[in-house]
Design an enzyme around this catalytic site. Sequence first.
Site, PDB file in Angstrom:
ATOM      1  N   GLU A  92     -13.600  -1.731  14.874  1.00  0.00           N
ATOM      2  CA  GLU A  92     -13.593  -0.890  16.073  1.00  0.00           C
ATOM      3  C   GLU A  92     -13.506   0.593  15.698  1.00  0.00           C
ATOM      4  OE1 GLU A  92     -11.864  -3.815  19.510  1.00  0.00           O
ATOM      5  OE2 GLU A  92     -10.365  -2.643  18.457  1.00  0.00           O
ATOM      6  N   CYS A 105     -12.430   8.275  15.842  1.00  0.00           N
ATOM      7  CA  CYS A 105     -11.395   7.603  15.063  1.00  0.00           C
ATOM      8  C   CYS A 105     -12.073   6.424  14.361  1.00  0.00           C
ATOM      9  CB  CYS A 105     -10.290   7.146  16.021  1.00  0.00           C
ATOM     10  SG  CYS A 105      -8.988   6.197  15.225  1.00  0.00           S
ATOM     11  N   CYS A 112      -6.125  -5.350   7.859  1.00  0.00           N
ATOM     12  CA  CYS A 112      -5.205  -4.475   7.115  1.00  0.00           C
ATOM     13  C   CYS A 112      -4.153  -5.336   6.439  1.00  0.00           C
ATOM     14  CB  CYS A 112      -4.529  -3.495   8.081  1.00  0.00           C
ATOM     15  SG  CYS A 112      -3.532  -2.232   7.266  1.00  0.00           S
ATOM     16  N   CYS A 116       2.392  -3.636   9.686  1.00  0.00           N
ATOM     17  CA  CYS A 116       3.397  -2.895  10.458  1.00  0.00           C
ATOM     18  C   CYS A 116       3.715  -3.705  11.723  1.00  0.00           C
ATOM     19  CB  CYS A 116       2.872  -1.511  10.825  1.00  0.00           C
ATOM     20  SG  CYS A 116       2.506  -0.492   9.378  1.00  0.00           S
ATOM     21  N   CYS A 119       1.719  -2.885  15.083  1.00  0.00           N
ATOM     22  CA  CYS A 119       0.285  -2.601  15.058  1.00  0.00           C
ATOM     23  C   CYS A 119      -0.554  -3.860  15.223  1.00  0.00           C
ATOM     24  CB  CYS A 119      -0.063  -1.909  13.742  1.00  0.00           C
ATOM     25  SG  CYS A 119      -1.818  -1.544  13.560  1.00  0.00           S
ATOM     26  N   CYS A 333      -3.725   4.266  20.050  1.00  0.00           N
ATOM     27  CA  CYS A 333      -3.228   4.064  18.685  1.00  0.00           C
ATOM     28  C   CYS A 333      -2.693   2.662  18.464  1.00  0.00           C
ATOM     29  CB  CYS A 333      -2.061   5.009  18.395  1.00  0.00           C
ATOM     30  SG  CYS A 333      -2.490   6.714  18.513  1.00  0.00           S
TER      31      CYS A 333
HETATM   32  N1  SAH Z   1      -3.039   2.808   8.169  1.00  0.00           N
HETATM   33  C1  SAH Z   1      -3.014   4.185   8.550  1.00  0.00           C
HETATM   34  C2  SAH Z   1      -4.011   4.548   9.638  1.00  0.00           C
HETATM   35  C3  SAH Z   1      -4.241   3.593  10.765  1.00  0.00           C
HETATM   36  S1  SAH Z   1      -3.032   3.484  12.023  1.00  0.00           S
HETATM   37  C4  SAH Z   1      -1.606   4.583   8.934  1.00  0.00           C
HETATM   38  O1  SAH Z   1      -0.730   3.741   8.926  1.00  0.00           O
HETATM   39  O2  SAH Z   1      -1.379   5.740   9.193  1.00  0.00           O
HETATM   40  C5  SAH Z   1      -3.132   4.969  12.943  1.00  0.00           C
HETATM   41  C6  SAH Z   1      -1.809   5.383  13.577  1.00  0.00           C
HETATM   42  O3  SAH Z   1      -1.485   4.562  14.709  1.00  0.00           O
HETATM   43  C7  SAH Z   1      -0.641   5.264  12.626  1.00  0.00           C
HETATM   44  O4  SAH Z   1       0.195   6.384  12.761  1.00  0.00           O
HETATM   45  C8  SAH Z   1       0.044   4.023  13.150  1.00  0.00           C
HETATM   46  O5  SAH Z   1       1.359   3.926  12.710  1.00  0.00           O
HETATM   47  C9  SAH Z   1      -0.117   4.205  14.632  1.00  0.00           C
HETATM   48  N2  SAH Z   1       0.156   3.011  15.430  1.00  0.00           N
HETATM   49  C10 SAH Z   1      -0.066   1.731  15.115  1.00  0.00           C
HETATM   50  N3  SAH Z   1       0.332   0.913  16.105  1.00  0.00           N
HETATM   51  C11 SAH Z   1       0.822   1.696  17.086  1.00  0.00           C
HETATM   52  C12 SAH Z   1       1.381   1.446  18.378  1.00  0.00           C
HETATM   53  N4  SAH Z   1       1.510   0.206  18.846  1.00  0.00           N
HETATM   54  N5  SAH Z   1       1.780   2.506  19.103  1.00  0.00           N
HETATM   55  C13 SAH Z   1       1.625   3.769  18.637  1.00  0.00           C
HETATM   56  N6  SAH Z   1       1.109   4.068  17.444  1.00  0.00           N
HETATM   57  C14 SAH Z   1       0.714   3.041  16.665  1.00  0.00           C
END
Ligand code: SAH
Length: 343
Positions: A92, A105, A112, A116, A119, A333
């Site tokens: 995406e 983006c 991945c 996290c 995410c 995000c």
């Molecule tokens: N792997 C990289 C880039 C992809 S994630 C990273 O970790 O930075 C892009 C951003 O979205 C990151 O800051 C991530 O922590 C954030 N993100 C992921 N899930 C989210 C959520 N449920 N709410 C808000 N931000 C989120």
Amino acid sequence: MKRDIKSMTQAELFSAFSELGLPAFRAKQVWQWLQEKGVMSFDLMTNISKDLREKLKSEFDIFGCEVEKKSVSALDSTVKYLFRLIDGEFIESVLMKYKYGYSLCVSTQVGCRMNCAFCATGVGGFVRNLTPSEILSQIHAAQNDMNIRVSHIVLMGMGEPMDNYDNVIRFLKLVNADDGLNIGMRNISLSTCGIIPGIKKLQQEDLQLTLSVSLHAPNDEIRSRLMPVNKKYSVDELLAACREYTNATSRRISYEYAMFGGVNDSDECARELANKLKGTLSHINLIPANDVTESGLKSSTPERIKKFTEILEKSGRNVTVRRSLGGDIDASCGQLRSKHKKA
Ligand code: SAH
């Protein structure tokens, strides 16, 4: 698979053509089709003869991406794309319109490895790295679909850029090429969950891009619960590497901090964060967390976010709260995931 022609630099493309006994002006034409116009098929290269197109097809593949599905937000015209790759995998990308232009983006991996807790991408696990050409093709596909020019890129889609380091660096060089898309490094942000060796390597590249670090917590106790990568690279080690990066490059780092109610949003957390970022060029970007059903985590209330912001401001930190775009189409995000499965 044949050779990945779109990941080649112009010099590499010229030498590949010369090895095949093809003239340099042909290499130039093909480079323009691939890098400037972003066509995804040799058949669309109309100034190249049919015979030569067949020869190119037998030597090379174009690792492009085709629009499988597109959702447009009714709230703010953000567009979320589901792209199909050459092997049937899906990724995406999200196109956002700002006053200064269009920002895309992009994803760097299918899935991945980082897992996290908050995410959506991690839920499906890791499938594979994207090639430089596949990262680039997301921009071409969006531009060609909307008939626009993308001026800004954020590497914040699916995947961890530092876990696909070499392909990401090659992508950056291609996207920056002045006879390609020519997007300036200052218009590019790369976001990492905090892989320290990657930050150190990036420092050596001496690029003018913006490094974003997904911090989300001021200490190991909270961060390790949210981000497994923290067990390998602790908050203090990460912030030390960031400080070194800023000192060496004079570039301000942007710290992403998603706000989860009752988890990382107390006054104490704000004070601890302010302290740990004292005396270093930094910008804190607070993100009202987006719901990802599996996690059970909820966003902080607007009042909490306001109080948290005030504490950081009073301590002299640079802080903004991110506006959420594309909320109605799951384009915010961390909400990107490969719901579509390979056929
Ligand atoms: N792997 C990289 C880039 C992809 S994630 C990273 O970790 O930075 C892009 C951003 O979205 C990151 O800051 C991530 O922590 C954030 N993100 C992921 N899930 C989210 C959520 N449920 N709410 C808000 N931000 C989120």
